[in-house]
Scaffold this motif. Structure first.
Motif, PDB file in Angstrom:
ATOM      1  N   LEU A   3      -6.367  61.300  77.550  1.00 49.12           N
ATOM      2  CA  LEU A   3      -7.035  62.591  77.356  1.00 49.12           C
ATOM      3  C   LEU A   3      -7.464  63.186  78.692  1.00 49.12           C
ATOM      4  CD1 LEU A   3      -7.531  63.928  74.638  1.00 49.12           C
ATOM      5  CD2 LEU A   3      -9.906  63.209  74.775  1.00 49.12           C
ATOM      6  N   PRO A   5      -6.027  64.019  81.715  1.00 49.43           N
ATOM      7  CA  PRO A   5      -5.392  65.214  82.298  1.00 49.43           C
ATOM      8  C   PRO A   5      -5.681  66.486  81.522  1.00 49.43           C
ATOM      9  CG  PRO A   5      -3.752  63.519  81.811  1.00 49.43           C
ATOM     10  CD  PRO A   5      -5.053  62.982  81.384  1.00 49.43           C
ATOM     11  N   ILE A   6      -5.799  66.351  80.183  1.00 52.71           N
ATOM     12  CA  ILE A   6      -6.093  67.532  79.366  1.00 52.71           C
ATOM     13  C   ILE A   6      -7.503  68.028  79.667  1.00 52.71           C
ATOM     14  CG2 ILE A   6      -6.454  68.300  76.994  1.00 52.71           C
ATOM     15  CD1 ILE A   6      -4.249  66.330  76.200  1.00 52.71           C
ATOM     16  N   LEU A   7      -8.446  67.076  79.780  1.00 51.78           N
ATOM     17  CA  LEU A   7      -9.828  67.465  80.068  1.00 51.78           C
ATOM     18  C   LEU A   7      -9.921  68.119  81.449  1.00 51.78           C
ATOM     19  CD1 LEU A   7     -11.833  64.447  78.611  1.00 51.78           C
ATOM     20  CD2 LEU A   7     -11.491  66.716  77.641  1.00 51.78           C
ATOM     21  N   VAL A  10      -8.546  71.695  81.120  1.00 53.34           N
ATOM     22  CA  VAL A  10      -9.470  72.617  80.447  1.00 53.34           C
ATOM     23  C   VAL A  10     -10.671  72.899  81.344  1.00 53.34           C
ATOM     24  CG1 VAL A  10     -10.962  72.888  78.441  1.00 53.34           C
ATOM     25  CG2 VAL A  10      -8.693  71.911  78.172  1.00 53.34           C
ATOM     26  N   PHE A  13      -9.746  75.256  84.180  1.00 54.57           N
ATOM     27  CA  PHE A  13      -9.526  76.592  83.624  1.00 54.57           C
ATOM     28  C   PHE A  13     -10.864  77.294  83.376  1.00 54.57           C
ATOM     29  CE2 PHE A  13      -8.569  79.493  80.103  1.00 54.57           C
ATOM     30  CZ  PHE A  13      -7.480  80.159  80.631  1.00 54.57           C
ATOM     31  N   LEU A  14     -11.807  76.535  82.763  1.00 56.19           N
ATOM     32  CA  LEU A  14     -13.079  77.161  82.396  1.00 56.19           C
ATOM     33  C   LEU A  14     -13.964  77.380  83.621  1.00 56.19           C
ATOM     34  CD1 LEU A  14     -13.799  75.385  79.035  1.00 56.19           C
ATOM     35  CD2 LEU A  14     -13.111  77.740  79.411  1.00 56.19           C
ATOM     36  N   LEU A  17     -12.729  80.470  85.120  1.00 57.96           N
ATOM     37  CA  LEU A  17     -13.125  81.633  84.305  1.00 57.96           C
ATOM     38  C   LEU A  17     -14.604  81.951  84.488  1.00 57.96           C
ATOM     39  CD1 LEU A  17     -11.555  81.553  80.736  1.00 57.96           C
ATOM     40  CD2 LEU A  17     -11.103  83.099  82.618  1.00 57.96           C
ATOM     41  N   TYR A  18     -15.436  80.892  84.578  1.00 53.45           N
ATOM     42  CA  TYR A  18     -16.877  81.107  84.790  1.00 53.45           C
ATOM     43  C   TYR A  18     -17.103  81.859  86.097  1.00 53.45           C
ATOM     44  CZ  TYR A  18     -21.733  80.167  85.846  1.00 53.45           C
ATOM     45  OH  TYR A  18     -23.052  80.321  86.179  1.00 53.45           O
ATOM     46  N   THR A  22     -18.813  85.644  86.444  1.00 54.03           N
ATOM     47  CA  THR A  22     -20.107  85.875  87.082  1.00 54.03           C
ATOM     48  C   THR A  22     -19.970  86.329  88.533  1.00 54.03           C
ATOM     49  OG1 THR A  22     -20.179  83.577  87.730  1.00 54.03           O
ATOM     50  CG2 THR A  22     -21.247  84.141  85.657  1.00 54.03           C
ATOM     51  N   PHE A  43      -1.661  70.830  84.403  1.00 54.88           N
ATOM     52  CA  PHE A  43      -1.124  70.706  83.047  1.00 54.88           C
ATOM     53  C   PHE A  43       0.393  70.461  83.079  1.00 54.88           C
ATOM     54  CE2 PHE A  43       0.380  72.834  79.090  1.00 54.88           C
ATOM     55  CZ  PHE A  43      -0.044  71.833  78.241  1.00 54.88           C
ATOM     56  N   SER A  46       1.246  67.049  84.462  1.00 56.21           N
ATOM     57  CA  SER A  46       0.862  65.935  83.596  1.00 56.21           C
ATOM     58  C   SER A  46       1.803  65.824  82.399  1.00 56.21           C
ATOM     59  CB  SER A  46      -0.584  66.093  83.132  1.00 56.21           C
ATOM     60  OG  SER A  46      -0.670  67.109  82.168  1.00 56.21           O
TER      61      SER A  46
ATOM     62  N   ASP B   3     -27.578  89.164  84.116  1.00 57.53           N
ATOM     63  CA  ASP B   3     -26.851  87.942  84.440  1.00 57.53           C
ATOM     64  C   ASP B   3     -27.006  86.867  83.378  1.00 57.53           C
ATOM     65  OD1 ASP B   3     -25.574  88.773  86.604  1.00 57.53           O
ATOM     66  OD2 ASP B   3     -26.631  87.508  88.061  1.00 57.53           O
ATOM     67  N   ARG B   6     -24.988  87.605  80.308  1.00 59.64           N
ATOM     68  CA  ARG B   6     -23.577  87.411  80.629  1.00 59.64           C
ATOM     69  C   ARG B   6     -23.211  85.924  80.585  1.00 59.64           C
ATOM     70  NH1 ARG B   6     -19.634  90.228  84.143  1.00 59.64           N
ATOM     71  NH2 ARG B   6     -21.011  92.008  84.151  1.00 59.64           N
ATOM     72  N   ARG B   7     -24.115  85.102  81.166  1.00 59.47           N
ATOM     73  CA  ARG B   7     -23.863  83.658  81.181  1.00 59.47           C
ATOM     74  C   ARG B   7     -23.876  83.089  79.763  1.00 59.47           C
ATOM     75  NH1 ARG B   7     -26.474  83.559  86.164  1.00 59.47           N
ATOM     76  NH2 ARG B   7     -24.949  83.024  87.753  1.00 59.47           N
ATOM     77  N   PHE B  10     -20.795  83.991  78.037  1.00 60.98           N
ATOM     78  CA  PHE B  10     -19.657  83.236  78.567  1.00 60.98           C
ATOM     79  C   PHE B  10     -19.643  81.823  78.016  1.00 60.98           C
ATOM     80  CE2 PHE B  10     -17.861  80.196  81.489  1.00 60.98           C
ATOM     81  CZ  PHE B  10     -16.574  80.695  81.636  1.00 60.98           C
ATOM     82  N   ALA B  14     -16.788  80.146  75.939  1.00 60.41           N
ATOM     83  CA  ALA B  14     -16.099  79.084  76.673  1.00 60.41           C
ATOM     84  C   ALA B  14     -16.102  77.800  75.855  1.00 60.41           C
ATOM     85  CB  ALA B  14     -16.766  78.859  78.020  1.00 60.41           C
ATOM     86  N   LEU B  21      -8.781  74.451  72.875  1.00 65.06           N
ATOM     87  CA  LEU B  21      -7.748  73.968  73.804  1.00 65.06           C
ATOM     88  C   LEU B  21      -7.579  72.463  73.699  1.00 65.06           C
ATOM     89  CD1 LEU B  21      -8.310  75.980  77.125  1.00 65.06           C
ATOM     90  CD2 LEU B  21      -6.274  75.958  75.704  1.00 65.06           C
ATOM     91  N   VAL B  22      -8.706  71.737  73.723  1.00 66.70           N
ATOM     92  CA  VAL B  22      -8.612  70.277  73.660  1.00 66.70           C
ATOM     93  C   VAL B  22      -8.003  69.860  72.333  1.00 66.70           C
ATOM     94  CG1 VAL B  22      -9.933  68.133  73.617  1.00 66.70           C
ATOM     95  CG2 VAL B  22     -10.504  69.896  75.271  1.00 66.70           C
ATOM     96  N   LEU B  25      -4.251  70.587  72.590  1.00 61.97           N
ATOM     97  CA  LEU B  25      -3.467  69.859  73.589  1.00 61.97           C
ATOM     98  C   LEU B  25      -3.423  68.353  73.340  1.00 61.97           C
ATOM     99  CD1 LEU B  25      -4.545  71.694  76.869  1.00 61.97           C
ATOM    100  CD2 LEU B  25      -2.521  72.057  75.497  1.00 61.97           C
ATOM    101  N   PHE B  31      -0.196  61.058  77.952  1.00 60.03           N
ATOM    102  CA  PHE B  31       0.064  61.125  79.384  1.00 60.03           C
ATOM    103  C   PHE B  31       0.887  59.930  79.853  1.00 60.03           C
ATOM    104  CE2 PHE B  31      -1.576  60.351  83.789  1.00 60.03           C
ATOM    105  CZ  PHE B  31      -0.955  61.446  84.352  1.00 60.03           C
TER     106      PHE B  31
END
Lengths: 114, 253
Positions: A3, A5-7, A10, A13-14, A17-18, A22, A43, A46, B3, B6-7, B10, B14, B21-22, B25, B31
């Motif tokens: 798990l 590489p997936i973690l 993610v 990515f996040l 994005l954060y 901000t 990704f 892996s 702010d 916004r956080r 998010f 998120a 996603l988890v 995937l 792996f």
């Protein structure tokens, strides 16, 4: 263990994005975009990994040696090149916006007009 | 929106995205347990079909060459866009190049840095050429080698100054190299069409596996991409450097 590489994907990515959400500086924003994109490299690589496998260069390897997938490596290459050039293009927009409005805060710059 | 709002917003979305996603995937093959088949098909075919031991180069410039052609033109377009947007504006003028640092003088280059530059420039240039030329035999290739070729010239800048860099890398020469690289790749790919053969078919002899002149079009495409990427990155960074060092606003001193 499988798990992990997936973690990492993610999480990268996040985190990126954060940073984008901000961000108060366009250069910082582009860096965050690059971090977000780095998750796709992790990704892709892996997915093609094979335990004990070596780089897909056949050369003098004995036949039947485990090799990782060359297709995803090639995709990651495309990913990196496109990411780098597109980042350069966004940085130019940031530079010109800074020249015009004297600020590099993406929230306070008014939308650009052609 | 302030702010903290916004956080909060998010983190809320998120968390949903992370969960989705988890969940999606984790059903992929685990792996280290790659099942194929594409990679294995290519690896078993690249020596008999293309006479190259380098699986990644065979995918990039041959099996998936059409994508790489598109990618190459993304690079070309991005470089052209950057140069177009960074041209001298009406409210700007060019000055004598001057490194500027707010509030302090630029120290002279020390002889240690100069010596390191003299050593690193040929070394990086040579390694870049080797990566490009052996792209179909060993790890490396046009994209990686091209970036390294561009990097070599920044040892000139680091150990000397901007004027020496522009002497080493005149813009008009880079323009020609950039266009030549892109055109060679595109023409090489379309040449078979003129002869009524499939797009991107290898027309050159495949040669002996493992020798420098082998694998048909592969080394040619590697070189053309290497030239284009090298020239492209030099042009990109030169345009940014010019903004800092040469171009001034009409109103500034």
């Amino acid at each position: 263990m499988s798990l992990l590489p997936i973690l990492v994907t993610v999480w990268l990515f996040l985190v990126g994005l954060y940073g984008i959400a901000t961000s108060r500086n366009t250069i910082h924003l582009v860096s965050c975009l690059f971090v977000t994109q780095a998750s796709t490299y992790v990704f892709l690589l892996s997915i093609g990994f094979r335990t004990g496998g070596t780089a897909p260069i056949l050369g003098k390897l004995p036949p039947g040696a485990p090799l990782v997938d060359p297709v995803v490596q090639s995709l990651a290459l495309t990913d990196i090149v496109v990411g780098a050039t597109v980042s350069a293009l966004i940085l130019v927009f940031a530079l010109q916006a800074h020249k015009k409005h004297g600020t590099s805060d993406p929230r306070s710059a008014p939308p650009m007009r052609g | 929106m302030n702010d903290s709002a916004r956080r909060t917003l998010f983190f809320f979305f998120a968390a949903i995205l992370a969960g989705a996603l988890v969940a999606a995937l984790r059903h992929l093959p685990s792996f280290g347990d790659y099942q194929g088949p594409y990679g294995d098909v290519i690896l078993s075919g690249c020596i008999p079909q293309r006479h190259t031991p380098q699986g990644v180069a065979a995918v990039t410039f041959d099996y998936r060459g059409f994508d790489t052609l598109g990618e190459e033109f993304i690079l070309f377009t991005a470089v052209a866009g950057v140069l177009l947007l960074l041209r001298q504006q009406q409210c700007e003028r060019q000055e004598k190049p001057r490194d500027c640092e707010l509030g302090r003088a630029i120290p002279a280059t020390s002889s240690a840095v100069l010596a390191a530059g003299l050593l690193m420039f040929p070394a990086a240039l040579l390694l870049g050429c080797s990566l490009v030329l052996h792209g179909h035999l060993t790890p490396g290739g046009g994209f990686q080698g091209g970036v390294l070729l561009a990097t070599a010239f920044y040892f000139v800048y680091l150990s000397s100054d901007y004027r020496d860099l522009t002497r080493f890398t005149p813009d008009h020469l880079l323009d020609y190299l950039e266009v030549t690289g892109a055109t060679t790749f595109a023409l090489g790919a379309t040449l078979p069409l003129v002869l009524n053969r499939p797009f991107m078919l290898n027309l050159l002899p495949l040669g002996k596996t493992g020798s420098l002149f082998s694998a048909g079009f592969l080394p040619l495409f590697n070189c053309s991409v290497g030239v284009e990427v090298g020239a492209g990155f030099l042009l990109l960074i030169a345009a940014f450097l010019k903004q800092v060092i040469v171009i001034r606003r009409e109103s500034d001193q």
